[in-house]
Design an enzyme around this catalytic site. Structure first.
Site, PDB file in Angstrom:
ATOM      1  N   MET A  49      -5.170   1.140   0.064  1.00 50.80           N
ATOM      2  CA  MET A  49      -4.312  -0.193   0.234  1.00 50.80           C
ATOM      3  C   MET A  49      -5.335  -1.320   0.492  1.00 50.80           C
ATOM      4  SD  MET A  49      -1.871   1.429   3.268  1.00 50.80           S
ATOM      5  CE  MET A  49      -3.007   2.459   3.904  1.00 50.80           C
ATOM      6  N   ASP A  78       9.494   8.081  -0.455  1.00 49.29           N
ATOM      7  CA  ASP A  78       8.628   6.733  -0.634  1.00 49.29           C
ATOM      8  C   ASP A  78       8.807   6.241  -1.785  1.00 49.29           C
ATOM      9  OD1 ASP A  78       7.576   7.296   2.072  1.00 49.29           O
ATOM     10  OD2 ASP A  78       5.656   7.888   1.359  1.00 49.29           O
ATOM     11  N   LYS A 104       8.225   1.714   1.401  1.00 53.13           N
ATOM     12  CA  LYS A 104       7.972   0.457   1.486  1.00 53.13           C
ATOM     13  C   LYS A 104       6.881   0.260   0.792  1.00 53.13           C
ATOM     14  CE  LYS A 104       5.609   2.177   5.924  1.00 53.13           C
ATOM     15  NZ  LYS A 104       6.320   3.301   6.340  1.00 53.13           N
TER      16      LYS A 104
END
Ligand code: SAH
Length: 277
Positions: free
Chosen positions: A183, A51, A72
């Site tokens: 997030m 990642d 991502k």
């Protein structure tokens, strides 16, 4: 110079079989928070699919492996999950030792479960190596004891953005003593507003912990009613946790003496020709 104990060289890790996949958590950033299994996997892997959140210091430990970024980042280019699954399966079928390396823990907001299911369906042997998730490692490093006695008896870890990229409904979590949002930085204001509407005090403590456990770690404190304006001052590209609850106040008491330096690596020794080995 301080050194790790010799006993480490006597540890016998399990075999990383050719044709298998290890789904490994790299922890929140500090290479010192890798597990011994993760370190072993890094040294044995033929190929590492990692990642974007995995730090260069940790990737440098995979000296003999081919590195394939499949990460991502919010809003950035991404590799479709199905493609990642197919690539893991294809590489394992070539007889390689495949390391799938994810930030934090592979199963906590990491889609490691989907990858494990795909491997199981394809008949590929795999191992899951847990990692220190950001909510655990990041809050410890920020001096925020998630379940401090008398202040908190429950913690909810939740995502702060939904599949459409918007703030999810978090009102049902409002009763937890401590909340940790992954997030959530882009939606901090909306999340805080929902929690206030659901009955939490507007002056409930909020901490934004960015780049947790790394030398660039920063912790910014606010309250639910200032969360939106505090969030607006922070860099949206830094991985950030939002912590809500009375335990946030403990940070200021711990901070003066809490040591947080991460494990760092010395540069590689130069050879006589001046090239790195
Ligand atoms: N599997 C990871 C989480 C992946 S989701 C884990 O278990 O930690 C990505 C989110 O994790 C980021 O948006 C951020 O909210 C959080 N995160 C990961 N690493 C972080 C770090 N070093 N500091 C702060 N937040 C972090």
């Amino acid at each position: 110079m301080p050194s790790l104990p010799h006993v480490v060289s006597r540890l016998r890790p399990p075999d990383f079989d050719a044709g298998s996949v290890w789904l490994v958590g790299a922890g929140p950033g500090d290479p010192g928070l890798l597990t011994l299994h993760a370190l072993h996997a890094l040294s044995e892997a033929d190929v590492v699919l990692h990642d974007a959140l995995v730090s260069p210091e940790i990737l440098a430990l995979a000296a003999g492996a081919r590195l394939q970024p499949v990460g991502k980042r919010a809003g950035g280019a991404r590799t479709h999950q199905l493609r990642i699954n197919q690539r893991l399966i294809g590489l394992a079928r070539q007889g390689l030792r495949v390391l799938r390396l994810k930030g934090g823990d592979p199963l906590v907001f990491g889609r490691g479960g989907e990858e494990a299911l795909a491997l199981a369906a394809a008949g590929i042997p795999f191992r899951i190596v847990p990692g220190v998730s950001a909510a655990i490692g990041g809050t410890a490093s920020a001096g925020i004891p998630l379940t401090h006695r008398m202040l908190a008896r429950s913690v909810v870890c939740a995502t702060g953005h939904d599949l459409r990229g918007e703030a999810p409904d978090v009102t049902r979590f409002a009763g937890a003593d401590t909340l940790v949002f992954y997030m959530g930085l882009r939606h901090a204001g909306a999340l805080a507003e929902q929690l206030i509407e659901a009955g939490r005090a507007p002056d409930d403590g909020v901490a934004f912990v960015a780049n947790a456990t790394m030398s660039s770690q920063s912790v910014t404190l606010g309250t639910l009613d200032t969360a939106a304006s505090v969030a607006a001052t922070l860099s949206p590209d830094d991985p950030t946790l939002i912590v809500v609850g009375p335990v946030v106040a403990l940070r200021d008491m711990l901070r003066p003496l809490q040591q947080t330096a991460p494990l760092t690596m010395l540069p590689e020794p130069m050879t006589a020709a001046g090239a790195r080995r």
